[in-house]
Design a protein around this motif. Structure first.
Motif, short mmCIF file in Angstrom:
data_model
loop_
_atom_site.label_atom_id
_atom_site.label_comp_id
_atom_site.label_asym_id
_atom_site.label_seq_id
_atom_site.Cartn_x
_atom_site.Cartn_y
_atom_site.Cartn_z
N PRO A 19 0.15 -1.54 0.18
CA PRO A 19 0.06 -0.16 0.03
C PRO A 19 0.63 1.22 -0.22
O PRO A 19 1.76 1.41 0.53
CB PRO A 19 -0.46 0.24 1.43
CG PRO A 19 0.03 -0.98 1.56
CD PRO A 19 0.50 -1.82 1.27
N ALA A 20 0.25 2.68 -0.40
CA ALA A 20 1.22 3.65 -1.22
C ALA A 20 0.51 4.32 0.96
O ALA A 20 0.60 3.60 1.81
CB ALA A 20 0.06 5.06 -1.22
N GLY A 21 1.98 4.96 0.83
CA GLY A 21 2.26 5.37 2.52
C GLY A 21 3.11 4.88 2.88
O GLY A 21 4.05 3.82 3.24
N LEU A 22 3.17 4.76 4.88
CA LEU A 22 4.38 4.99 5.56
C LEU A 22 3.42 3.33 6.54
O LEU A 22 2.47 3.02 6.31
CB LEU A 22 4.50 5.35 7.13
CG LEU A 22 5.28 4.36 7.82
CD1 LEU A 22 6.44 4.52 7.22
CD2 LEU A 22 5.39 5.91 8.83
N THR A 23 4.74 2.30 5.88
CA THR A 23 4.23 0.95 6.60
C THR A 23 5.79 0.34 7.82
O THR A 23 6.47 0.26 7.20
CB THR A 23 4.03 -0.39 5.55
OG1 THR A 23 3.02 0.00 4.38
CG2 THR A 23 3.52 -1.60 6.14
N VAL A 24 5.36 0.19 8.57
CA VAL A 24 6.48 -0.57 9.59
C VAL A 24 5.58 -1.86 9.57
O VAL A 24 5.03 -2.20 10.45
CB VAL A 24 6.09 0.56 10.79
CG1 VAL A 24 7.03 -0.37 11.86
CG2 VAL A 24 6.20 1.83 10.80
N GLY A 25 7.05 -2.62 10.08
CA GLY A 25 6.94 -4.32 10.57
C GLY A 25 7.01 -5.03 9.42
O GLY A 25 6.14 -5.28 8.49
N LEU A 26 8.04 -5.98 9.33
CA LEU A 26 7.58 -7.23 8.05
C LEU A 26 6.44 -8.32 8.39
O LEU A 26 5.97 -8.67 7.32
CB LEU A 26 8.69 -8.09 8.40
CG LEU A 26 9.28 -8.82 6.43
CD1 LEU A 26 9.58 -7.56 5.64
CD2 LEU A 26 10.09 -9.81 6.90
N ASP A 27 5.99 -7.91 9.17
CA ASP A 27 4.83 -8.68 9.93
C ASP A 27 3.80 -8.03 8.66
O ASP A 27 2.60 -9.16 8.35
CB ASP A 27 4.13 -8.76 10.62
CG ASP A 27 4.25 -7.30 11.51
OD1 ASP A 27 5.13 -6.66 11.42
OD2 ASP A 27 2.83 -6.67 12.02
N LYS A 28 3.22 -7.07 8.20
CA LYS A 28 2.47 -6.64 7.62
C LYS A 28 2.39 -7.16 6.03
O LYS A 28 1.54 -7.81 5.45
CB LYS A 28 2.88 -5.12 6.98
CG LYS A 28 2.78 -4.64 8.17
CD LYS A 28 1.61 -4.52 9.51
CE LYS A 28 1.15 -2.98 10.41
NZ LYS A 28 2.57 -3.07 11.42
N PHE A 29 3.53 -7.98 5.85
CA PHE A 29 4.18 -8.58 4.56
C PHE A 29 4.18 -9.70 4.46
O PHE A 29 4.38 -10.84 3.66
CB PHE A 29 5.42 -7.87 3.99
CG PHE A 29 5.27 -6.11 3.90
CD1 PHE A 29 4.17 -5.81 2.84
CD2 PHE A 29 6.57 -5.73 3.51
CE1 PHE A 29 4.12 -4.48 3.04
CE2 PHE A 29 7.01 -4.35 2.71
CZ PHE A 29 6.07 -3.59 2.81
N LEU A 30 3.43 -10.58 5.56
CA LEU A 30 3.90 -11.91 6.01
C LEU A 30 2.00 -12.52 6.55
O LEU A 30 1.69 -11.65 6.53
CB LEU A 30 4.76 -12.57 6.85
CG LEU A 30 5.97 -12.66 6.76
CD1 LEU A 30 7.01 -11.83 8.07
CD2 LEU A 30 7.01 -12.76 5.81
N ASP A 31 1.86 -13.51 6.10
CA ASP A 31 1.16 -14.33 5.94
C ASP A 31 0.59 -14.54 7.28
O ASP A 31 0.33 -15.72 8.21
CB ASP A 31 0.04 -15.41 4.87
CG ASP A 31 -1.49 -15.36 5.07
OD1 ASP A 31 -2.04 -14.90 5.54
OD2 ASP A 31 -1.53 -16.78 4.66
N LEU A 32 0.53 -14.05 8.50
CA LEU A 32 0.23 -14.17 10.32
C LEU A 32 -0.55 -14.34 10.63
O LEU A 32 -1.81 -13.77 9.76
CB LEU A 32 1.50 -12.94 10.95
CG LEU A 32 2.84 -13.23 10.50
CD1 LEU A 32 4.23 -12.22 11.05
CD2 LEU A 32 3.67 -14.56 10.39
#
Ligand SMILES: NC(=O)c1ccc[n+]([C@@H]2O[C@H](COP(=O)([O-])OP(=O)(O)OC[C@H]3O[C@@H](n4cnc5c(N)ncnc54)[C@H](O)[C@@H]3O)[C@@H](O)[C@H]2O)c1
Ligand SMILES: O=C(O)C1=N[C@H](C(=O)O)CCC1
Length: 251
Positions: free
Chosen positions: A238-251
């Motif tokens: 997504p556009a904007g600021l993202t913090v943390g690799l968990d956001k890109f994993l299927d947790l």
């Protein structure tokens, strides 16, 4: 091919990123810059994604400059606070691509550390006591680690959501040996030659203990996460600021 520029390219992490970018089939190295180099050389004409691994004292300035230049940025440098994150969001809003610009910041790119952090937030509400111990190589300039601060903050938020009060602690005198308190969670930092990056989260109830531990023995352990973030920014992040690799994993 995703064109990647590396800032902090001569450092311990940056040099690994240069090798990882050169070694992957879908990425190519654009520019490799370090202290004293002109960051304005990086632009959307030559770079799709910048990877920034420098030092906490300069990372915010670098990120703000790169946002103003309209390039997407993956940041591994530590030292981020809510105030600094707010400045990044403001810079994106005021920058040349307010609706499409992407900045991604990860306290830790190793899957073991990301999972330890995730499992710790899940475990937090079940335990009366918790303490975090992080252990790193002695060349590290910041303590406690960015990962430990992130883990402690996540545990504290989970405890608060569950209605837990303060951890039990009847310490009457403390010369510093109880560590730094991050959102009510004690965090202890060890610096030892031979170590790389390690974290242990100790949970306690009467008569039982849970230990969640992650060990990065080699900086190569961070590279799959860095490349995942690069691909996500060049793709559907997504556009904007993202913090943390968990956001890109299927947790
Ligand atoms: N997110 C993660 O997974 C992860 C993993 C390891 C390290 N880190 C963090 O990454 C950062 C770097 O760690 P390291 O071990 O590579 O440090 P390092 O000291 O080896 O490297 C830092 C590099 O940044 C360069 N630099 C300094 N100022 C600069 C500037 N203004 N512009 C460009 N380059 C500049 C230095 O010359 C050096 O080459 C630290 O904050 C560390 O905690 C994060
Ligand atoms: O080696 C370092 O420095 C590391 N820094 C990050 C942190 O502070 O959490 C990630 C682990 C390695």
């Amino acid at each position: 091919m995703i064109r990647v520029s590396v800032v902090g390219a001569k450092g311990r992490m940056g040099s690994h990123v240069v090798d990882a970018v050169n070694g992957a089939a879908d990425t190519q190295l654009a520019l490799a810059l370090d202290a004293g180099d002109d960051l304005t050389r990086i632009s959307p004409d030559n770079t799709d994604v910048v990877v920034e691994f420098t030092v906490p004292a300069v990372s915010l300035t670098n990120v703000l400059a790169l946002v103003a230049q309209g390039v997407d940025v993956v940041v591994g440098t530590t030292g981020w606070t809510e105030e600094k994150l707010a400045k990044v969001r403001e810079a994106i809003a005021a920058g040349p691509r307010p609706d499409t610009q992407k900045v991604f910041i990860a306290p830790n790119f190793a899957i073991s550390a990301v999972l330890a952090d995730h499992f710790s937030t899940q475990a937090a509400k079940y335990f009366e006591s918790v303490e975090v111990i992080e252990l790193h190589h002695p060349d590290k300039v910041d303590a406690p680690s960015g990962t430990a601060i992130h883990t402690a903050a996540g545990i504290a938020a989970a405890r608060k959501a569950a209605g837990l009060g303060p951890v039990p602690d009847n310490t009457q005198t403390d010369g510093g040996s109880r560590g730094q308190v991050v959102d009510g969670v004690h965090v202890h930092a060890v610096r030892l030659r031979g170590l790389n990056a390690h974290e242990e989260v100790l949970f306690g109830n009467a008569g039982e203990q849970l230990v969640i531990r992650a060990d990065s023995f080699d900086r190569g352990s961070f590279m799959p996460g860095v490349l995942l973030a690069v691909r996500k920014l060049a793709g559907d992040a997504p556009a904007g600021l993202t913090v943390g690799l968990d956001k890109f994993l299927d947790l």
